[in-house]
Design a protein around this motif. Sequence first.
Motif, mmCIF file in Angstrom:
data_model
loop_
_atom_site.group_PDB
_atom_site.id
_atom_site.type_symbol
_atom_site.label_atom_id
_atom_site.label_comp_id
_atom_site.label_asym_id
_atom_site.label_seq_id
_atom_site.Cartn_x
_atom_site.Cartn_y
_atom_site.Cartn_z
ATOM 1 N N CYS A 30 50.302 35.061 37.753
ATOM 2 C CA CYS A 30 50.313 36.171 36.615
ATOM 3 C C CYS A 30 51.589 36.049 35.918
ATOM 4 O O CYS A 30 52.475 35.590 36.307
ATOM 5 C CB CYS A 30 50.035 37.311 37.390
ATOM 6 N N HIS A 371 42.635 33.724 35.008
ATOM 7 C CA HIS A 371 43.327 32.814 33.837
ATOM 8 C C HIS A 371 43.240 31.147 34.172
ATOM 9 O O HIS A 371 42.975 30.713 35.248
ATOM 10 C CB HIS A 371 44.733 33.093 33.772
ATOM 11 N N HIS A 378 49.501 29.950 32.990
ATOM 12 C CA HIS A 378 48.439 30.723 32.288
ATOM 13 C C HIS A 378 48.014 30.074 31.149
ATOM 14 O O HIS A 378 48.658 29.697 30.447
ATOM 15 C CB HIS A 378 48.830 32.129 32.231
ATOM 16 N N GLU A 380 44.150 28.764 28.476
ATOM 17 C CA GLU A 380 42.938 28.770 28.249
ATOM 18 C C GLU A 380 42.122 27.949 29.043
ATOM 19 O O GLU A 380 42.659 26.666 29.793
ATOM 20 C CB GLU A 380 42.577 28.466 26.521
ATOM 21 N N TYR A 382 39.882 32.048 29.740
ATOM 22 C CA TYR A 382 40.356 33.160 30.717
ATOM 23 C C TYR A 382 39.228 33.837 31.099
ATOM 24 O O TYR A 382 37.833 33.775 30.370
ATOM 25 C CB TYR A 382 41.048 34.099 29.722
#
Length: 439
Positions: A30, A371, A378, A380, A382
Motif C-alpha cells: 500500500c 491493487h 501498486h 494497474e 485495481y
Amino acid sequence: MADDTTHWGPTRRALLGWSAGVGTLSTWGCSTLSTPADTMGAETKSELDEILSDLTDQSGRFQPISTEEKKARQQRCAEVLQKNHVDALLMEAGSTMDYLCDVSWGKSERLFALILLADGNAFWISPAFEAPRAQEYIEKGNGPVGELITWDEHQYAWSPLAEELRRRDVARIAIEPRARAFAAQMLAEEFGPERVVSGQGVVRDLRGKKDEHELALLRAVNELTQEAILKVSERLRPGMTDYDLGRWVRRAQERLGLRGVWVLPLLGETAAYPHGRPEGRSLTSGDLILVDTGGSLHGYQSDNTRTWIFDGQPTSEIERGWNAVRDAQRTAFDVMKPGLPCRAIDSAARNVLARAGYGRGYENFAHRLGHGIGMDGHEEPYLDGGNELLLEPGMTFSDEPGIYLPGKYGIRLEDIVVVTEDGADHFGEWQANPTSPSA
C-alpha cells in the motif's frame, strides 16, 4: 515521535540468546511508509546480522528477466499500440522502461525519454550535452535501437520532439502513466492537445498479465517476505519498540536477498489507521501487531500484511474481527475467476464484512480490496468497487481486506493472488490464526 536511536530495545546479548534454537530457513522456491529502520547504523546492522544469521541470500536461486525476453516485449509493445489505435508511447525512466530494457536514467527538468512506435521502430530524446552518455547507456542497457534526437538548452525538448513525431507520421501519442505531468502538458502545447492521450490502457495491456517467468519471481519474492515476517515474529520479546520491529523485518528481508525493502510496523491502536505511523511504542504481552511490508527480487515486488497478537491470546472482540477479515479475504479469492469484473471481487469481500456487522461500503473497511502488482508495488489493474475491467489469466493483485476502528484496533491481512484459467492461485501461505503470522 520518539528518537529511534534511544529505543533499540533489549541488549544484543539477550537477543542472541533468545534467537538461539530458532530453526534455519527452509529452502523453497500500500503506498508505504519508511520507518527509522532506513537510518539503521552499521553497528545495529551488524548486531541484526548476528541475530538473523540463519537467513541467507536466496536471490541467486532465481533468474532475472533476460535481454531476449525484454526484446520480445518491445515487439509486443508495438502490437499493443496498434490494438489501442495509438501510434507511439512516450516513457521516461521508470518501471515501464525497465520492463522493456535495462536503461536507467535520473529524472530532472530536462527530458530524457524513449518513444516506441506502433510500426516496431523507436527513437530516444535527450539533452544535447548528455548525448554521449545517453548513447552509452542505451547501448549498454540493450535499449531499443533507434535515432537519438537531441535538443539544446535554449530550445527545450518539445519542438524537436513534435517535429520528429510529425516526420514519422505519428497522429496520436500516448504518455506512460508514471511520466511527469509537464511532459504531457508541454508536448500537447507543441503537438496538439487532441494528439496527446493517456497511456494508461496501453501500459495495462502491456504489463497487466504476467508470463510464467514473472509469476515465478512474484511467487518467490512474496514467499521470502512471508518467511522474513515469520522469522522475526519468533524472536520478538517484550520491550522492543515498533521501530525495532521495522528494523528487524527490513533487515530479515535484505538478508534473504530482497532490495528496496519498506516496512509499516504498527502496534495496538495505531493499526486503526490503514497507513498509520510507528510512534516508539514498546511491545508488551497481548499487544496487537500489524506488519505491512515488501521488497524487490530482480525487479518484482512483494507486498504482504500480517496481523497477530504478541505472546498471548486475542480478546473475543479482536478474534471475531480477525476471523471476519480472514473470511472476507478467502471469499474474495474463492470467487475470483476470468470474466468477472474487478468490482465484483471487491464487493464479495465487502459483503462478508457487512454481514459480520462491520458496516457497509467504506464504513470500517476504508480502502479498495486490492491493487495490481508486478514491477511496481501498486499498478494497474485495481480491485475496487467501480472497476468494470474483466479479470484475465495472469493478472496479479493484492487481496487485502481490513477493518479499522479508531481508538481501538485495526486488522488487515494481505496476500498476493493471480488469476488462473479456471480460478485463482496465491503466493505463499495464508495466515492461519491471530496468534502468529504462520500458516
